[in-house]
Design a protein around this motif. Structure first.
Motif, PDB file in Angstrom:
ATOM      1  N   LEU A 190       0.817  -1.208   0.000  1.00  0.00           N
ATOM      2  CA  LEU A 190       0.000   0.000   0.000  1.00  0.00           C
ATOM      3  C   LEU A 190       0.853   1.262   0.000  1.00  0.00           C
ATOM      4  O   LEU A 190       0.500   2.271  -0.613  1.00  0.00           O
ATOM      5  N   TYR A 191       2.004   1.209   0.647  1.00  0.00           N
ATOM      6  CA  TYR A 191       2.837   2.403   0.842  1.00  0.00           C
ATOM      7  C   TYR A 191       3.259   3.037  -0.481  1.00  0.00           C
ATOM      8  O   TYR A 191       3.264   4.272  -0.621  1.00  0.00           O
ATOM      9  N   ASN A 192       3.620   2.239  -1.468  1.00  0.00           N
ATOM     10  CA  ASN A 192       4.159   2.764  -2.729  1.00  0.00           C
ATOM     11  C   ASN A 192       3.088   3.058  -3.780  1.00  0.00           C
ATOM     12  O   ASN A 192       3.421   3.414  -4.908  1.00  0.00           O
ATOM     13  N   LYS A 193       1.835   2.924  -3.432  1.00  0.00           N
ATOM     14  CA  LYS A 193       0.768   3.220  -4.385  1.00  0.00           C
ATOM     15  C   LYS A 193       0.545   4.728  -4.492  1.00  0.00           C
ATOM     16  O   LYS A 193       0.694   5.470  -3.514  1.00  0.00           O
ATOM     17  N   GLU A 194       0.162   5.167  -5.678  1.00  0.00           N
ATOM     18  CA  GLU A 194      -0.115   6.590  -5.917  1.00  0.00           C
ATOM     19  C   GLU A 194      -1.599   6.908  -5.811  1.00  0.00           C
ATOM     20  O   GLU A 194      -1.983   8.067  -5.705  1.00  0.00           O
ATOM     21  N   ASN A 195      -2.446   5.889  -5.842  1.00  0.00           N
ATOM     22  CA  ASN A 195      -3.880   6.114  -5.704  1.00  0.00           C
ATOM     23  C   ASN A 195      -4.510   4.927  -4.982  1.00  0.00           C
ATOM     24  O   ASN A 195      -3.901   3.864  -4.841  1.00  0.00           O
ATOM     25  N   ALA A 196      -5.721   5.156  -4.519  1.00  0.00           N
ATOM     26  CA  ALA A 196      -6.460   4.109  -3.809  1.00  0.00           C
ATOM     27  C   ALA A 196      -7.926   4.208  -4.203  1.00  0.00           C
ATOM     28  O   ALA A 196      -8.368   5.199  -4.786  1.00  0.00           O
ATOM     29  N   ILE A 197      -8.681   3.167  -3.868  1.00  0.00           N
ATOM     30  CA  ILE A 197     -10.103   3.111  -4.175  1.00  0.00           C
ATOM     31  C   ILE A 197     -10.890   3.006  -2.884  1.00  0.00           C
ATOM     32  O   ILE A 197     -10.607   2.144  -2.049  1.00  0.00           O
ATOM     33  N   LEU A 198     -11.852   3.909  -2.710  1.00  0.00           N
ATOM     34  CA  LEU A 198     -12.787   3.811  -1.597  1.00  0.00           C
ATOM     35  C   LEU A 198     -14.057   3.121  -2.086  1.00  0.00           C
ATOM     36  O   LEU A 198     -14.553   3.427  -3.176  1.00  0.00           O
ATOM     37  N   SER A 199     -14.580   2.221  -1.283  1.00  0.00           N
ATOM     38  CA  SER A 199     -15.820   1.520  -1.617  1.00  0.00           C
ATOM     39  C   SER A 199     -16.839   1.782  -0.513  1.00  0.00           C
ATOM     40  O   SER A 199     -16.638   1.360   0.631  1.00  0.00           O
ATOM     41  N   LEU A 200     -17.915   2.514  -0.841  1.00  0.00           N
ATOM     42  CA  LEU A 200     -18.948   2.797   0.147  1.00  0.00           C
ATOM     43  C   LEU A 200     -19.620   1.498   0.586  1.00  0.00           C
ATOM     44  O   LEU A 200     -19.852   0.603  -0.219  1.00  0.00           O
ATOM     45  N   LYS A 201     -19.929   1.400   1.871  1.00  0.00           N
ATOM     46  CA  LYS A 201     -20.555   0.195   2.394  1.00  0.00           C
ATOM     47  C   LYS A 201     -21.987   0.040   1.881  1.00  0.00           C
ATOM     48  O   LYS A 201     -22.512  -1.076   1.834  1.00  0.00           O
ATOM     49  N   THR A 202     -22.614   1.168   1.518  1.00  0.00           N
ATOM     50  CA  THR A 202     -23.954   1.147   0.922  1.00  0.00           C
ATOM     51  C   THR A 202     -23.928   1.923  -0.379  1.00  0.00           C
ATOM     52  O   THR A 202     -23.480   3.079  -0.404  1.00  0.00           O
ATOM     53  N   SER A 203     -24.420   1.312  -1.432  1.00  0.00           N
ATOM     54  CA  SER A 203     -24.392   1.954  -2.743  1.00  0.00           C
ATOM     55  C   SER A 203     -25.382   3.122  -2.804  1.00  0.00           C
ATOM     56  O   SER A 203     -26.568   2.955  -2.493  1.00  0.00           O
ATOM     57  N   ASP A 204     -24.888   4.317  -3.189  1.00  0.00           N
ATOM     58  CA  ASP A 204     -25.754   5.492  -3.287  1.00  0.00           C
ATOM     59  C   ASP A 204     -25.024   6.563  -4.101  1.00  0.00           C
ATOM     60  O   ASP A 204     -23.939   7.005  -3.722  1.00  0.00           O
ATOM     61  N   PHE A 205     -25.618   6.992  -5.234  1.00  0.00           N
ATOM     62  CA  PHE A 205     -24.973   7.980  -6.095  1.00  0.00           C
ATOM     63  C   PHE A 205     -24.739   9.305  -5.372  1.00  0.00           C
ATOM     64  O   PHE A 205     -23.667   9.913  -5.497  1.00  0.00           O
ATOM     65  N   GLN A 206     -25.743   9.767  -4.615  1.00  0.00           N
ATOM     66  CA  GLN A 206     -25.605  11.043  -3.922  1.00  0.00           C
ATOM     67  C   GLN A 206     -24.474  11.010  -2.901  1.00  0.00           C
ATOM     68  O   GLN A 206     -23.695  11.958  -2.781  1.00  0.00           O
ATOM     69  N   ASN A 207     -24.376   9.922  -2.163  1.00  0.00           N
ATOM     70  CA  ASN A 207     -23.311   9.816  -1.169  1.00  0.00           C
ATOM     71  C   ASN A 207     -21.936   9.750  -1.824  1.00  0.00           C
ATOM     72  O   ASN A 207     -20.964  10.303  -1.303  1.00  0.00           O
ATOM     73  N   ALA A 208     -21.841   9.076  -2.965  1.00  0.00           N
ATOM     74  CA  ALA A 208     -20.564   9.017  -3.686  1.00  0.00           C
ATOM     75  C   ALA A 208     -20.130  10.412  -4.117  1.00  0.00           C
ATOM     76  O   ALA A 208     -18.954  10.789  -3.984  1.00  0.00           O
ATOM     77  N   ILE A 209     -21.070  11.227  -4.604  1.00  0.00           N
ATOM     78  CA  ILE A 209     -20.756  12.599  -5.016  1.00  0.00           C
ATOM     79  C   ILE A 209     -20.385  13.450  -3.806  1.00  0.00           C
ATOM     80  O   ILE A 209     -19.474  14.291  -3.869  1.00  0.00           O
ATOM     81  N   ARG A 210     -21.071  13.248  -2.670  1.00  0.00           N
ATOM     82  CA  ARG A 210     -20.748  14.012  -1.469  1.00  0.00           C
ATOM     83  C   ARG A 210     -19.326  13.721  -0.992  1.00  0.00           C
ATOM     84  O   ARG A 210     -18.597  14.632  -0.587  1.00  0.00           O
TER      85      ARG A 210
END
Length: 343
Positions: free
Chosen positions: A168-188
């Motif tokens: 993980l240390y040498n990565k330049e990006n990461a992915i967050l995965s919301l525990k509940t799928s919701d377009f509005q929350n992803a945008i927030r």
């Protein structure tokens, strides 16, 4: 109505608003940073005649194999011991666990043993889905106070032997995965992270996934530690959760019910906002009245809520099973718009 029936249904009225501040670390996982499940097959010894009987052929074969590993050859058919039980051993390997770290394990009988109390688990390799051995388990079993004589725990009962590699240390990006799928929350989440770090480091890919790029002045570990502490206005979908076994119902305080007539078995009830004219109607709280003679629940001009409906059904003598069935029927009819989850 029996007291135990009344007591077995509990209404927790939670969250007066469906929009509330949450830390990103509480609502989203970091993809790749996760636990792994381990499993193994082993033998518990030292039981006081409460182990598997000779009819458990796999246990007798396992005993013979174990004895052969220490240069004692014996036929499984000749083994009559009742002091040994075959068990399955399970554990969870945390993310970034290192060699020598200790894991808690659960030991469960799979044969016809009466009890594994007082037994000792012999060294058992624990494997993951890839078939590799990641830990070794061994130790004395504790059953605790659960009353289950066929399943117990061993605290720190396994030692990690193989690590799950993830740089993980040498990565330049990461992915967050919301525990509940919701377009509005992803945008927030996208907006609040871009606002906090002052650049376009976050991008919502779909209703659950947000890609985040590490700022140049931070390491990935520092960056993720800061990201997890950022607060975001997070909206929760209205939901009613019903535990069918205990009769517990958990619902938001504002979940409403449309006017409807429901018949279930010997129970018929009308839910309405109209004011009752029955002089014998009783107040059951929150401005809700119940007419047992007319089988009417009235909220007197206000929208009926799940809590008022359940209280009224309790007053009418409905059992927990009746109430759960009625709520399910109301959901199917469209009278309840919130999600209904039965666990």
């Amino acid at each position: 109505m029996r007291k135990e029936s009344l007591k077995s249904i509990i209404i927790f009225l939670v969250f007066s608003s469906l929009m509330w501040g949450q830390k990103i670390g509480d609502i989203a996982n970091i993809v790749g940073v996760r636990d792994n499940q381990l499993i193994g097959y082993g033998l518990v010894v030292g039981l006081n005649g409460s182990g598997d009987k000779s009819a458990s052929k796999f246990t007798m074969q396992s005993i013979a194999n174990m004895l052969e590993s220490v240069n004692v050859k014996v036929s499984p058919n000749d083994i009559k011991s009742k002091n040994i039980a075959a068990v399955m051993v399970t554990a969870t390997l945390p993310a970034f666990a290192k060699q020598g770290d200790k894991l808690d394990i659960v030991v469960s009988s799979i044969g016809d043993a009466k009890s594994i109390a007082g037994g000792t688990l012999l060294m058992t390799p624990l494997t993951a889905v890839d078939g590799n051995i990641y830990a070794l388990a061994q130790g004395a079993i504790s059953l605790g106070e659960s009353g289950n004589l066929l399943s117990g725990n061993i605290l720190s009962g396994a030692s990690v032997e193989r690590e799950v590699s993830y740089d993980l240390y040498n990565k330049e990006n990461a992915i967050l995965s919301l525990k509940t799928s919701d377009f509005q929350n992803a945008i927030r989440v996208q907006k609040v992270l871009n606002g906090v770090f002052g650049e376009n480091i976050a991008k919502a890919i779909d209703s659950r996934t947000i890609k985040i790029d590490k700022p140049k002045n931070l390491s990935m570990i520092e960056f993720l530690a800061l990201v997890q502490e950022v607060n975001v206005d997070y909206s929760m979908r209205e939901k009613i959760i019903v535990d069918e076994r205990s009769g517990t119902i958990i619902a938001g305080v504002g979940i409403t019910v449309e006017p409807i007539v429901v018949t279930h078995g010997e129970i018929t009830i009308k839910i309405t906002q109209d004011t009752l004219t029955d002089p014998k109607a009783t107040d059951i709280g929150d401005g809700t009245t119940l007419s047992p003679s007319q089988n009417i629940i009235s909220t007197n001009g206000k929208k009926p809520t799940i809590s008022s409906v359940v209280r009224a059904l309790q007053k009418m003598g409905a059992t927990p099973k009746n109430i759960i069935s009625i709520l399910s029927a109301m959901k199917q009819s469209g009278a309840i718009s919130a999600d209904l989850e039965i666990v």
